[in-house]
Structures are given as structure tokens and as C-alpha cells.
Design a protein around this motif. Structure first.
Motif, short mmCIF file in Angstrom:
data_model
loop_
_atom_site.label_atom_id
_atom_site.label_comp_id
_atom_site.label_asym_id
_atom_site.label_seq_id
_atom_site.Cartn_x
_atom_site.Cartn_y
_atom_site.Cartn_z
N UNK A 86 19.56 65.69 104.20
CA UNK A 86 20.42 65.93 103.03
C UNK A 86 20.04 64.96 101.92
N UNK A 87 19.84 65.49 100.72
CA UNK A 87 19.48 64.67 99.57
C UNK A 87 20.64 64.51 98.60
N UNK A 88 20.82 63.30 98.12
CA UNK A 88 21.77 63.06 97.04
C UNK A 88 20.98 62.44 95.89
N UNK A 89 20.87 63.14 94.78
CA UNK A 89 20.12 62.62 93.64
C UNK A 89 21.07 61.89 92.70
N UNK A 150 31.04 65.72 94.03
CA UNK A 150 30.92 67.08 94.55
C UNK A 150 29.51 67.29 95.13
N UNK A 151 28.50 66.78 94.42
CA UNK A 151 27.12 66.92 94.90
C UNK A 151 26.95 66.21 96.25
N UNK A 152 27.65 65.09 96.42
CA UNK A 152 27.57 64.37 97.69
C UNK A 152 28.23 65.18 98.80
N UNK A 153 29.37 65.77 98.49
CA UNK A 153 30.03 66.63 99.48
C UNK A 153 29.09 67.76 99.90
N UNK A 154 28.39 68.32 98.94
CA UNK A 154 27.44 69.41 99.23
C UNK A 154 26.31 68.93 100.15
N UNK A 155 25.80 67.72 99.87
CA UNK A 155 24.71 67.19 100.69
C UNK A 155 25.18 66.89 102.12
N UNK A 156 26.48 66.59 102.28
CA UNK A 156 27.00 66.25 103.61
C UNK A 156 27.48 67.48 104.38
N UNK A 161 21.20 65.03 109.86
CA UNK A 161 20.94 63.84 110.67
C UNK A 161 20.42 62.71 109.81
N UNK A 162 19.79 63.07 108.69
CA UNK A 162 19.23 62.08 107.78
C UNK A 162 19.79 62.32 106.38
N UNK A 163 20.32 61.27 105.75
CA UNK A 163 20.85 61.40 104.40
C UNK A 163 20.09 60.44 103.49
N UNK A 164 19.48 60.98 102.45
CA UNK A 164 18.69 60.19 101.52
C UNK A 164 19.38 60.23 100.17
N UNK A 165 19.80 59.07 99.69
CA UNK A 165 20.57 59.03 98.45
C UNK A 165 19.87 58.13 97.44
N UNK A 166 19.58 58.69 96.26
CA UNK A 166 18.86 57.96 95.23
C UNK A 166 19.86 57.48 94.18
N UNK A 167 20.15 56.19 94.14
CA UNK A 167 21.13 55.62 93.20
C UNK A 167 22.40 56.47 93.11
N UNK A 168 23.04 56.74 94.24
CA UNK A 168 24.17 57.68 94.21
C UNK A 168 25.37 57.13 93.46
N UNK A 190 29.09 59.21 112.24
CA UNK A 190 28.75 60.40 113.02
C UNK A 190 27.29 60.39 113.42
N UNK A 191 26.65 59.21 113.33
CA UNK A 191 25.29 59.01 113.80
C UNK A 191 24.20 59.48 112.87
N UNK A 192 24.52 59.72 111.61
CA UNK A 192 23.45 60.03 110.66
C UNK A 192 22.71 58.73 110.34
N UNK A 193 21.50 58.90 109.88
CA UNK A 193 20.67 57.80 109.43
C UNK A 193 20.75 57.85 107.91
N UNK A 194 21.35 56.83 107.29
CA UNK A 194 21.64 56.90 105.86
C UNK A 194 20.80 55.89 105.08
N UNK A 195 19.98 56.38 104.15
CA UNK A 195 19.13 55.53 103.33
C UNK A 195 19.58 55.65 101.88
#
Ligand code: ADP
Ligand code: ADP
Length: 213
Positions: A86-89, A150-156, A161-168, A190-195
Motif C-alpha cells: 500500500x502506497x501513501x503519497x 482519506x488517501x491513507x484510509x484507501x491505502x490501508x 502487508x507492506x505500507x510505504x508512506x512518503x512524507x504522509x 496487525x503485523x504490517x511492515x510500515x516504512x
């Protein structure tokens, strides 16, 4: 649950130009929030694109649960991306014609989940992020900070399993930063890997690990 490992990772946008993150080796554990920091231009965003399988490294490898996903075909990489990442831009881009709830639910409906449970989950996520009263609004009717949440809710939505967030939290005030961090933290629980690529002191203070480029 996914453990991400990078080994000897490097990337150049063009042959002969500056090499980014020169041979980086690192392990990102499930359940942890890792902040990726460093001066502008050091390659934070690029590292997210490489780990997110949008760019191929010029050296080294990305391993997801021990499986090297660097040399898979484009089609296979796209499938891994769709199922696990999941990407969060930084700047939310939402469909102006859809309601907030529809935007958030779309990824789960697309993969065939049942509307009733999808909408329940969508409302929960939006509540968690403090935009639960906006579900019937369209992007033109909400603020930039709300659109970001809202965009973060969409990404989640699909529990990646992997969440990549760029300056969220780049454009958010303290209160909204706390809501966003809370949601990313809940995903990690919930065991995601969050960067999270970030300069934000609040985010750095709350990260479990900090990778400085
Ligand atoms: P950061 O996120 O740490 O600010 P970036 O990953 O955005 O760093 O950029 C790292 C370097 O790569 C910068 O020098 C930037 O100008 C360059 N860069 C980023 N995107 C591209 C691109 N699409 N083409 C060429 N160079 C790029
Ligand atoms: P950020 O500061 O959030 O890392 P930038 O504003 O540097 O992002 O970059 C915005 C967009 O421009 C990105 O898609 C990035 O890949 C691209 N970009 C950045 N630097 C370059 C560059 N030197 N050449 C081409 N594209 C670039």
C-alpha cells in the motif's frame, strides 16, 4: 505478514549519474514503524519506489519474506505490488467524482470483497482518521488535510502487508499528524511492515527504528 530485506541496494536514474543509497543492507521487521530520513535529494522517495517494486535497483536485491522479487517479470512484480503493498503519497489524489466512502472502498470492491463488509471497514478506517462524518462528501468539499487522511484510509483498505508512506504528515498539523501516526501504528500492530520517509520530528520520535540515508 512480510519481512522486507534489502541487500547491497543501489539505484541510479541514469547510467553514469549519482548512485543513490550506495549498497544499502537493512531488514524491516513486520510490526515495526521504520522512519527513513536524511537530507532532501538523498533518495528517500526513490528507496520507497524501489522497495515498492516501481523501480528496479541498479545493484542489489529486495527480498519479501526471503523471496527475491528484484528479478521477477514486470507482470509478477505488478501482482506482488497489488496484493501486498500500500502506497501513501505526500499529496493525496482522489477521484473528484466519487464520494469519500466510494474512493476508500474501491480497492476492496475491485478485488471482489462484499460491499457490506467493505463499507463497514471503510467507515471504521475513516472514523479512526477523524473523517468519519465526511463519508458522503466529495474531494472538492473537504480540506487538503482531510483528503490526505482519506488517501491513507484507501491505502490501508486492503490490509497490505507492506505500507510505504512518503512524507504522509508533510502538510498536516499536530492533531492530524497524531491521527495518521495512530492509523499507521494500528496497521503495524496487525503485523504490517510500515516504512515512512519523513523529516517530521513527531514521526521520528515515535518510530521504532530510524534509517538515516
Ligand atoms: P529525497 O526523497 O530524499 O528527497 P529523491 O528520491 O526524491 O530524494 O531523489 C533523489 C535524487 O534523485 C535527487 O537528486 C533527485 O533530483 C533525483 N531524482 C528523483 N527522481 C528522479 C527522476 N525521475 N529522474 C532523474 N532523477 C531523479
Ligand atoms: P520529494 O521532494 O517529495 O521527494 P520532488 O518534489 O523532489 O519529490 O519530486 C517530484 C517528482 O519529480 C517526483 O516524481 C520525482 O521522481 C521527480 N523528480 C525529482 N527530481 C527529478 C529530476 N532531477 N529529474 C526528473 N524528475 C525528477
Amino acid at each position: 505478514m512480510s519481512r522486507i530485506k534489502v541487500e547491497g541496494l543501489a539505484f541510479s536514474y541514469r547510467r553514469g549519474t549519482e548512485e543513490l543509497f550506495g549498497g544499502l543492507s537493512w531488514e524491516f521487521a513486520p510490526g515495526a514503524l521504520t522512519a527513513i530520513t536524511g537530507p532532501s535529494g538523498r533518495g528517500k522517495s526513490t528507496l520507497l519506489y524501489v522497495i515498492g517494486l516501481m523501480l528496479r535497483p541498479s545493484a542489489g536485491a529486495v527480498l519479501l519474506d526471503g523471496r527475491d522479487v528484484t528479478h521477477l517479470s514486470d507482470a509478477r512484480r505488478a501482482r506482488v505490488r497489488a496484493s501486498s503493498i500500500g502506497f501513501v503519497f505526500q499529496d493525496a489524489v482522489l477521484d473528484p467524482t466519487r464520494t469519500i466512502l466510494d474512493s476508500v472502498c474501491e480497492p476492496a470492491l475491485y478485488r471482489g470483497d462484499r460491499r457490506r463488509s467493505v463499507e463497514r471497514h471503510g467507515r471504521e478506517l475513516l472514523d479512526q482518521l477523524g473523517v468519519g462524518t465526511r463519508v458522503e462528501h466529495r474531494p472538492g468539499q473537504i480540506s487538503g488535510g482531510q483528503a490526505q487522511r482519506v488517501a491513507i484510509a484507501r491505502a490501508l483498505m486492503n490490509d497490505p502487508a507492506v505500507i510505504l508512506a512518503d512524507e504522509p504528515t508533510g502538510n498536516l498539523d499536530e492533531e492530524n499528524t497524531a491521527l495518521v501516526l495512530g492509523s499507521l501504528r494500528a496497521a503495524a500492530r496487525d503485523d504490517a511492515c510500515v516504512l515512512i520517509a519523513t523529516h517530521d520530528k513527531d514521526v521520528l520520535a515515535q518510530a521504532d527504528e530510524v534509517l538515516a540515508l
